[in-house]
Design an enzyme around this catalytic site. Sequence first.
Site, short mmCIF file in Angstrom:
data_model
loop_
_atom_site.label_atom_id
_atom_site.label_comp_id
_atom_site.label_asym_id
_atom_site.label_seq_id
_atom_site.Cartn_x
_atom_site.Cartn_y
_atom_site.Cartn_z
N HIS A 196 0.90 -1.38 -0.04
CA HIS A 196 0.11 -0.08 0.06
C HIS A 196 0.92 1.41 0.02
O HIS A 196 1.99 1.23 0.67
CB HIS A 196 -0.89 0.05 1.36
CG HIS A 196 -1.74 -1.15 1.43
ND1 HIS A 196 -2.14 -1.61 2.68
CD2 HIS A 196 -2.29 -1.97 0.61
CE1 HIS A 196 -2.94 -2.71 2.59
NE2 HIS A 196 -2.99 -3.01 1.21
N TYR A 256 0.43 2.11 13.47
CA TYR A 256 0.87 3.17 12.37
C TYR A 256 0.34 4.56 13.01
O TYR A 256 -0.51 4.72 13.29
CB TYR A 256 -0.07 2.91 11.12
CG TYR A 256 -0.05 1.58 10.61
CD1 TYR A 256 0.47 1.04 9.37
CD2 TYR A 256 -1.28 0.81 11.04
CE1 TYR A 256 0.50 -0.14 9.13
CE2 TYR A 256 -1.41 -0.39 10.58
CZ TYR A 256 -0.58 -0.89 9.41
OH TYR A 256 -0.86 -2.11 9.04
#
Length: 184
Positions: free
Chosen positions: A65, A134
């Site tokens: 991604h 994240y």
Amino acid sequence: MRIEEAELADVIVLIPQPFRDERGLFTRTFDAETFDDHLGRPGTAAAFVQDSQSRSVRGVVRGMHGRSGRSEAKLVRCANGAVHDVLIDIRPDSPTFGRSQAFRLDDEEFRHLYVPPGFLHGFQALTATADVCYRIDRPHDPAEDIGVAYDDADLGIDWPLPVTAVSARDAKAGSWRELLTRLH
């Protein structure tokens, strides 16, 4: 906290120094002053605006991604379990453009990565469950999502375990060659 340079340009590895005793351990997983001093850009740490967490089971691959537009910087760490984490530099002007690097992130050493804007990111869960956290420097905008198939032959990523599952989106991700066309 120690900081080391990765092989990929501008990527750094943050290495906490846990204190362990009979109770378990304590570690600082992030220090804004140390981070900013290393980058030489005061206030960079304050730019992080969103935290997210995923949980994956052994063999799951999430990736590869990235973001178009301004992209995003992120800090990535594995809070529980272990993952095989892979980055690919997609910045056309970078000296490491098109190169990848893999890292083991786990809940034993607590290493985590600073990933500057302009990288594809993905990982495979190596343990029964793995929680990946994240911290990103701008709100997520799904309209800017880009990706490349985790098993694209041109990338040649060596996943350490058989892949047990991927999302529908990741299964339909484009190729490295398609992304190169889009980047140029």
